[in-house]
Write a protein that holds these residues in place. Sequence first.
Motif, PDB file in Angstrom:
ATOM      1  N   LYS A   1       0.861  -1.183   0.000  1.00 43.02           N
ATOM      2  CA  LYS A   1       0.000   0.000   0.000  1.00 43.02           C
ATOM      3  C   LYS A   1       0.894   1.228   0.000  1.00 43.02           C
ATOM      4  O   LYS A   1       1.842   1.314   0.779  1.00 43.02           O
TER       5      LYS A   1
ATOM      6  N   SER B   1       1.295   5.550  -0.090  1.00 44.69           N
ATOM      7  CA  SER B   1       0.696   6.812   0.310  1.00 44.69           C
ATOM      8  C   SER B   1       1.558   7.944  -0.230  1.00 44.69           C
ATOM      9  O   SER B   1       2.787   7.891  -0.136  1.00 44.69           O
TER      10      SER B   1
ATOM     11  N   ASP C   1      -1.875   7.543   6.476  1.00 42.23           N
ATOM     12  CA  ASP C   1      -2.486   6.265   6.857  1.00 42.23           C
ATOM     13  C   ASP C   1      -1.397   5.308   7.342  1.00 42.23           C
ATOM     14  O   ASP C   1      -0.402   5.087   6.655  1.00 42.23           O
ATOM     15  N   THR C   2      -1.592   4.747   8.523  1.00 41.53           N
ATOM     16  CA  THR C   2      -0.587   3.848   9.109  1.00 41.53           C
ATOM     17  C   THR C   2      -0.506   2.504   8.389  1.00 41.53           C
ATOM     18  O   THR C   2       0.432   1.744   8.631  1.00 41.53           O
ATOM     19  N   GLN C   3      -1.451   2.197   7.502  1.00 40.32           N
ATOM     20  CA  GLN C   3      -1.398   0.950   6.741  1.00 40.32           C
ATOM     21  C   GLN C   3      -0.439   1.029   5.552  1.00 40.32           C
ATOM     22  O   GLN C   3      -0.142   0.014   4.935  1.00 40.32           O
TER      23      GLN C   3
ATOM     24  N   VAL D   1      -3.397   4.527  -0.263  1.00 40.05           N
ATOM     25  CA  VAL D   1      -4.112   4.861   0.965  1.00 40.05           C
ATOM     26  C   VAL D   1      -3.888   6.347   1.213  1.00 40.05           C
ATOM     27  O   VAL D   1      -2.936   6.931   0.684  1.00 40.05           O
ATOM     28  N   PRO D   2      -4.748   6.977   1.988  1.00 37.53           N
ATOM     29  CA  PRO D   2      -4.596   8.421   2.221  1.00 37.53           C
ATOM     30  C   PRO D   2      -3.269   8.765   2.894  1.00 37.53           C
ATOM     31  O   PRO D   2      -2.677   7.950   3.612  1.00 37.53           O
TER      32      PRO D   2
END
Length: 171
Positions: A55, A57, A92-94, A88-89
């Motif tokens: 993912k 950002s 975002d921690t993901q 992801v925005p």
Amino acid sequence: MMVKGNRYLACAAILAATLVLAACNNTLSTSQPAAPAPTDTTQPTLPAVPFATAKFSFAPVTGAPAHILSNLSNQLAKEAVAQNVALVPSGDTQANYVIKGYLSAVGDSSGTILVYVWDVFDASGRRVHRISGQETSANGSQDPWLGIDNSSISNVARRTVSALVAWGTGA
């Protein structure tokens, strides 16, 4: 006169790219010996997180006016969807990877060059990849940002995401 203008435009683009890249580097104190240059490899290292599950950002991009950034953000999102890149925005921690971007525009009445640099950082904050390039527009203006058109922004977004996919997949 057009050849002379293009020569100035090319020199300005090289100067801008040098300044952008220099701003991204750390400097050493003159009292410390310089570190040896890293070994240049022909193949970039593949990402630690498999691209299919990674993912990404985008951090806020620096160097450009708000209208350019807004348009570029929209185009990057469209390209990410088209090229199957999971975004992801910002913040975002993901996110497995954070992409920080730097833009610069140089030009004159004969045209404009948009220079871009993207640094990809892993979750620990270590830079793991760099994407850079430039996009030329025939639109000229005293303010180089006014010479950047939608086509140029779209091309930067497409090339950026394509380079990210190529790095991620080893293509």
